[in-house]
Design a protein around this motif. Structure first.
Motif, short mmCIF file in Angstrom:
data_model
loop_
_atom_site.label_atom_id
_atom_site.label_comp_id
_atom_site.label_asym_id
_atom_site.label_seq_id
_atom_site.Cartn_x
_atom_site.Cartn_y
_atom_site.Cartn_z
N SER A 155 23.17 52.23 31.29
CA SER A 155 22.48 51.74 30.09
C SER A 155 22.82 50.28 29.83
N ILE A 156 24.09 49.94 29.95
CA ILE A 156 24.51 48.55 29.70
C ILE A 156 23.85 47.61 30.70
N ALA A 157 23.73 48.02 31.96
CA ALA A 157 23.08 47.18 32.98
C ALA A 157 21.61 46.95 32.64
N PHE A 158 20.91 47.99 32.21
CA PHE A 158 19.51 47.84 31.83
C PHE A 158 19.36 46.90 30.63
N LEU A 159 20.24 47.05 29.65
CA LEU A 159 20.17 46.20 28.46
C LEU A 159 20.43 44.74 28.81
N LEU A 160 21.38 44.49 29.70
CA LEU A 160 21.67 43.12 30.12
C LEU A 160 20.46 42.49 30.80
#
Length: 424
Positions: free
Chosen positions: A403-408
């Motif tokens: 999720s953090i990778a997608f948000l970044l």
């Protein structure tokens, strides 16, 4: 055209005059509908009650993800149906009321299934009604955003959404705590979750009645001619010709992909702290309380600076909240993480739904809303199901890192490849 027929400019002036004359009534109608409707739907859509209920009746992370995916799957194609059904109409309200009523019936059926069914039949019925709920939700999003765009000027939309979300969020937060601490803990009426869903049905139905009773809808000077949905789909490449809108759509898809972990936040929290009905209610209170408190900030900031900025800030807060949830050791940081997730999702929802209204022409708005909604729900369909598989096979932590990778990625695209539509 007859000599005495008003020109297009005169018709547009009459349209604007109608909007201004009825702005107060329509503002109150939208505020009341949003406050009551949002109250009920936020209880349903918060990442606490429904995932916990699905886990209770299935006992499976995979089935929790499947149930959430089915809800989104129902909303994949229905926005196109809704857009095709309303873009040629001068009055959208009658269609919106029918769609809203059908949507609320699904919540009632979810409650009744919880009261009267058990075992595999309960699981099947719950999944079916969640699919139908998503189907009508996808239609409602297009129709109701169309109504908002018709009767509320662009410079007032953010504040209206902020005020109604603050009021609705405050009520929803208090009711969520009450539902968790009383309905679920004491298993009111034999099924505390079903009683919570029944409360959601009642509140959303009252909101829909208020909108039907008090809203005054103008008839626009121009509308698109009625064409088949297949023929209308051929216009999609032209809509995507707008580079900023196209890049925003990609960023929006990445943010939706980041929801892969959302249904499992409550399950991950259960591994870190004691989880009972009161704790579920408190986490929902934190989530919806953040939604309530942050809305005024999102609305005012968006109206003044544009919704590209609020989109970026909401993504940053979401990333920070997920990191906090990962490292949490105890209840307090988990409550803070849910507070951050609630604030960020509030900002995302207001930003993504409002900025779309500002790309392109008024006549193309229904299909632009439909395209964005379909793209979003398509990704949202895959996300929870993939999340269920990952949680089942590898645990919860990989979900949060994904999720953090997608948000970044969404943050970088929006910051460097999307211009603010008001000032470009």
């Amino acid at each position: 055209m007859a000599d005495n027929a008003p020109s297009l400019a005169e018709q547009e002036a009459e349209y604007d005059a109608f909007v201004n004359e009825n702005l107060r009534a329509n503002y109150i109608a939208h505020f009341s509908h949003g406050m009551l409707g949002m109250t009920g739907f936020r209880i349903m859509m918060a990442p606490t009650f429904l995932p916990a209920y699905l886990f209770l009746i299935t006992g499976s992370n995979f089935l929790v993800g499947l149930g959430q995916s089915l809800q989104q799957m129902g909303a994949v194609l229905s926005p196109m149906i809704s857009a095709s059904n309303v873009e040629h109409r001068k009055r959208v309200l009658p269609v919106a009321i029918r769609i809203g009523a059908a949507m609320r019936v699904q919540i009632l059926l979810l409650a009744l299934a919880g009261y009267f069914l058990t075992g595999s039949l309960l699981i099947f019925a719950t999944f079916f009604f969640l699919f139908c709920l998503g189907f009508f939700m996808g239609q409602q999003r297009v129709a109701f955003q169309m109504l908002l765009a018709k009767v509320i000027p662009i410079e007032r939309r953010g504040r209206l959404q902020a005020y109604r979300n603050i009021a609705g969020g405050a009520v929803a937060a208090l009711l969520s705590y009450f539902a968790g601490a009383y309905f679920i803990t004491h298993n009111v009426l034999g099924n505390g979750y079903a009683t919570t869903f029944l409360l959601s049905f009642i509140l959303t139905s009252i909101g829909l009645y208020v909108l039907w009773r008090f809203m005054r809808e103008p008839e626009p000077p121009t509308i698109r001619p009625r064409v088949s949905m297949r023929e209308r789909l051929r216009d999609f490449p032209e809509l995507l010709g707008d580079r900023d809108y196209r890049n925003f759509l990609i960023a929006q898809l990445l943010v939706v992909a980041a929801r892969i972990s959302t249904p499992f936040c409550i399950l991950y929290a259960a591994d870190k702290m004691d989880m009972d009905g009161t704790a579920i209610g408190m986490l929902t209170l934190a989530f919806l309380g953040a939604d309530t408190l942050s809305n005024l900030i999102w609305g005012h900031l968006g109206d003044r600076q544009g919704y590209r900025l609020t989109f970026i800030v909401s993504i940053l807060i979401w990333m920070i909240a997920l990191v906090l949830l990962i490292v949490a050791q105890g209840a307090v940081p988990i409550y803070l993480a849910f507070f951050g997730i609630g604030a960020s999702m509030s900002g995302y929802m207001m930003s993504s739904s409002t900025i779309i209204l500002e790309f392109g022409s008024r006549d193309d708005l229904p299909m632009r809303l439909a395209m964005s909604t379909t793209a979003e729900t398509s990704m949202a369909t895959i996300g929870p199901l993939a999340g269920g598989v990952i949680a089942w096979g590898f645990g919860y932590l990989p979900l949060f890192f994904i999720s953090i990778a997608f948000l970044l990625a969404a943050l970088l695209i929006t910051a460097f490849m999307v211009r603010e539509p008001r000032t470009r």
